[in-house]
Design a protein around this motif. Structure first.
Motif, PDB file in Angstrom:
ATOM      1  N   GLU A  60       0.833  -1.210   0.000  1.00 41.23           N
ATOM      2  CA  GLU A  60       0.000   0.000   0.000  1.00 41.23           C
ATOM      3  C   GLU A  60       0.866   1.258   0.000  1.00 41.23           C
ATOM      4  O   GLU A  60       0.621   2.200  -0.766  1.00 41.23           O
ATOM      5  CB  GLU A  60      -0.907  -0.019   1.228  1.00 41.23           C
ATOM      6  CG  GLU A  60      -1.818   1.177   1.372  1.00 41.23           C
ATOM      7  CD  GLU A  60      -2.643   1.097   2.645  1.00 41.23           C
ATOM      8  OE1 GLU A  60      -2.450   1.960   3.524  1.00 41.23           O
ATOM      9  OE2 GLU A  60      -3.455   0.161   2.769  1.00 41.23           O
ATOM     10  N   SER A  61       1.905   1.282   0.844  1.00 48.67           N
ATOM     11  CA  SER A  61       2.761   2.465   0.920  1.00 48.67           C
ATOM     12  C   SER A  61       3.628   2.609  -0.321  1.00 48.67           C
ATOM     13  O   SER A  61       3.928   3.720  -0.762  1.00 48.67           O
ATOM     14  CB  SER A  61       3.649   2.402   2.169  1.00 48.67           C
ATOM     15  OG  SER A  61       4.261   3.646   2.423  1.00 48.67           O
ATOM     16  N   ALA A  62       4.021   1.490  -0.911  1.00 48.19           N
ATOM     17  CA  ALA A  62       4.801   1.536  -2.148  1.00 48.19           C
ATOM     18  C   ALA A  62       3.974   2.153  -3.275  1.00 48.19           C
ATOM     19  O   ALA A  62       4.473   2.985  -4.052  1.00 48.19           O
ATOM     20  CB  ALA A  62       5.257   0.132  -2.529  1.00 48.19           C
ATOM     21  N   GLU A  63       2.701   1.770  -3.352  1.00 46.31           N
ATOM     22  CA  GLU A  63       1.830   2.262  -4.420  1.00 46.31           C
ATOM     23  C   GLU A  63       1.385   3.703  -4.191  1.00 46.31           C
ATOM     24  O   GLU A  63       1.348   4.506  -5.130  1.00 46.31           O
ATOM     25  CB  GLU A  63       0.615   1.347  -4.544  1.00 46.31           C
ATOM     26  CG  GLU A  63       0.955  -0.065  -5.037  1.00 46.31           C
ATOM     27  CD  GLU A  63      -0.241  -1.000  -5.051  1.00 46.31           C
ATOM     28  OE1 GLU A  63      -0.126  -2.095  -5.607  1.00 46.31           O
ATOM     29  OE2 GLU A  63      -1.307  -0.616  -4.475  1.00 46.31           O
ATOM     30  N   GLN A  64       1.062   4.030  -2.929  1.00 48.97           N
ATOM     31  CA  GLN A  64       0.505   5.347  -2.644  1.00 48.97           C
ATOM     32  C   GLN A  64       1.564   6.409  -2.345  1.00 48.97           C
ATOM     33  O   GLN A  64       1.399   7.577  -2.689  1.00 48.97           O
ATOM     34  CB  GLN A  64      -0.468   5.254  -1.465  1.00 48.97           C
ATOM     35  CG  GLN A  64      -1.682   4.388  -1.751  1.00 48.97           C
ATOM     36  CD  GLN A  64      -2.664   4.347  -0.583  1.00 48.97           C
ATOM     37  OE1 GLN A  64      -2.488   5.037   0.419  1.00 48.97           O
ATOM     38  NE2 GLN A  64      -3.699   3.528  -0.704  1.00 48.97           N
ATOM     39  N   ASP A  65       2.653   6.001  -1.694  1.00 49.95           N
ATOM     40  CA  ASP A  65       3.656   6.972  -1.240  1.00 49.95           C
ATOM     41  C   ASP A  65       4.963   6.914  -2.025  1.00 49.95           C
ATOM     42  O   ASP A  65       5.822   7.782  -1.862  1.00 49.95           O
ATOM     43  CB  ASP A  65       3.971   6.744   0.243  1.00 49.95           C
ATOM     44  CG  ASP A  65       2.727   6.736   1.114  1.00 49.95           C
ATOM     45  OD1 ASP A  65       1.884   7.633   0.922  1.00 49.95           O
ATOM     46  OD2 ASP A  65       2.597   5.843   1.977  1.00 49.95           O
ATOM     47  N   GLY A  66       5.131   5.876  -2.826  1.00 46.69           N
ATOM     48  CA  GLY A  66       6.374   5.747  -3.579  1.00 46.69           C
ATOM     49  C   GLY A  66       7.550   5.277  -2.756  1.00 46.69           C
ATOM     50  O   GLY A  66       8.714   5.549  -3.092  1.00 46.69           O
ATOM     51  N   VAL A  67       7.270   4.576  -1.682  1.00 45.67           N
ATOM     52  CA  VAL A  67       8.343   4.049  -0.840  1.00 45.67           C
ATOM     53  C   VAL A  67       9.183   3.056  -1.640  1.00 45.67           C
ATOM     54  O   VAL A  67       8.639   2.197  -2.346  1.00 45.67           O
ATOM     55  CB  VAL A  67       7.748   3.346   0.406  1.00 45.67           C
ATOM     56  CG1 VAL A  67       8.809   2.531   1.136  1.00 45.67           C
ATOM     57  CG2 VAL A  67       7.144   4.383   1.336  1.00 45.67           C
ATOM     58  N   ASN A  68      10.504   3.187  -1.542  1.00 41.31           N
ATOM     59  CA  ASN A  68      11.364   2.298  -2.333  1.00 41.31           C
ATOM     60  C   ASN A  68      12.395   1.533  -1.509  1.00 41.31           C
ATOM     61  O   ASN A  68      13.190   0.784  -2.058  1.00 41.31           O
ATOM     62  CB  ASN A  68      12.069   3.080  -3.448  1.00 41.31           C
ATOM     63  CG  ASN A  68      12.841   4.281  -2.911  1.00 41.31           C
ATOM     64  OD1 ASN A  68      13.200   4.323  -1.744  1.00 41.31           O
ATOM     65  ND2 ASN A  68      13.068   5.259  -3.771  1.00 41.31           N
ATOM     66  N   LEU A  69      12.409   1.733  -0.182  1.00 42.56           N
ATOM     67  CA  LEU A  69      13.316   0.985   0.687  1.00 42.56           C
ATOM     68  C   LEU A  69      12.574   0.582   1.958  1.00 42.56           C
ATOM     69  O   LEU A  69      12.038   1.440   2.666  1.00 42.56           O
ATOM     70  CB  LEU A  69      14.551   1.807   1.048  1.00 42.56           C
ATOM     71  CG  LEU A  69      15.487   1.196   2.104  1.00 42.56           C
ATOM     72  CD1 LEU A  69      16.074  -0.132   1.627  1.00 42.56           C
ATOM     73  CD2 LEU A  69      16.603   2.170   2.482  1.00 42.56           C
TER      74      LEU A  69
END
Length: 281
Positions: free
Chosen positions: A219-228
């Motif tokens: 969810e955070s990868a898709e919505q916030d662009g988290v990459n690590l």
């Protein structure tokens, strides 16, 4: 003289970068088994700790280094560095920041403490960010201010592996402990943006709890662009690797770093605890 020395306590996840960096220093916490005292990561390995946790009946607790220990370290560092940035476990969870600041006053050094508002990989992420800022040429005060803002962007979801340890450490009531064991509840806890530990959710099976962690990362990868994302575990490497594979299938662009929590944290969280932690971009 070098510009900045970086100091963390041993609740941090000391990964390869921090361990091998010439300007990063780790001051250990203490672990007490009854009348016995051990130094975190020095004279008590993680294997020895888990063996003790399985059979120990005496009280087990942790304590921060003394102000005198911090002062001794800071005096040594002042011979080679102009300034010191210390990044420690959340002030709401430990007295380490207070001891560190008192130690700096005793040593009369130029030092600033950054409250990580977290622990483990949360501290790691701030140091890594700070080293990048220093390399980019930011001055001391700018680095400190940036890291304090960065600390508020920390996100984490922690699946407790052993309710007994959380109960004995005073962070779980007897009713919660009894019901949790009776109903096989898997509590998900979180360190909030004030650095406080809070119960976030309850899940009724290990499988559903792991899926909960996966969903939060995706969810955070898709919505916030988290990459690590850091995957931290307490003697549960196989489970951590399985979690990594599952996340990679749904979020292939996210870099996933697996590490083991320190012995001082395992005292409270217990064996088989697993967590996902990251910073928002």
């Amino acid at each position: 003289m070098k510009k900045i020395a970086w100091v963390v306590d041993s609740s941090a996840y000391v990964n390869t970068l921090l361990k091998n960096h010439p300007d990063v220093y780790v001051i250990p916490l203490n672990i007490h088994f009854g009348q016995q005292q051990f130094i975190d990561g020095v004279d008590l390995t993680s294997e020895q700790l888990y063996e003790k946790l399985r059979v120990e009946t005496e009280s087990i607790k942790t304590s921060q280094p003394s102000a005198g220990e911090f002062a001794e370290l800071y005096k040594k560092l002042s011979l080679d560095y102009e300034s010191i940035i210390a990044i420690h476990v959340s002030n709401s969870l430990s007295g380490t920041i207070s001891a560190s600041m008192n130690g700096a006053q005793i040593a009369q050094v130029h030092m600033e403490c950054v409250d990580s508002l977290s622990l483990s990989a949360g501290i790691t992420g701030l140091v890594e960010k700070g080293l990048i800022l220093e390399k980019q040429g930011l001055v001391f005060d700018e680095i400190v201010a940036t890291l304090r803002l960065e600390a508020t962007k920390f996100r984490n979801y922690i699946l407790i592996g052993n309710l007994t340890r959380l109960y004995k450490s005073g962070r779980l009531s007897s009713v919660q402990f009894y019901l949790g064991n009776l109903l096989k509840i898997k509590p998900i806890i979180q360190i909030n943006n004030k650095g406080q530990l809070q119960e976030l959710d309850k899940v009724r099976s290990q499988k559903k709890a792991i899926q909960y962690l996966i969903n939060k990362v995706v969810e955070s990868a898709e919505q916030d662009g988290v990459n690590l994302v850091y995957i931290m575990h307490a003697n549960a490497l196989e489970q951590a690797e399985s979690l990594k594979e599952a996340i990679q299938l749904q979020a292939p662009n996210v870099e996933l770093s697996i590490g083991e929590i320190s012995t001082s944290l395992a005292v409270h969280a217990g064996e088989d605890t697993i967590a996902v932690l990251w910073y928002l971009p």
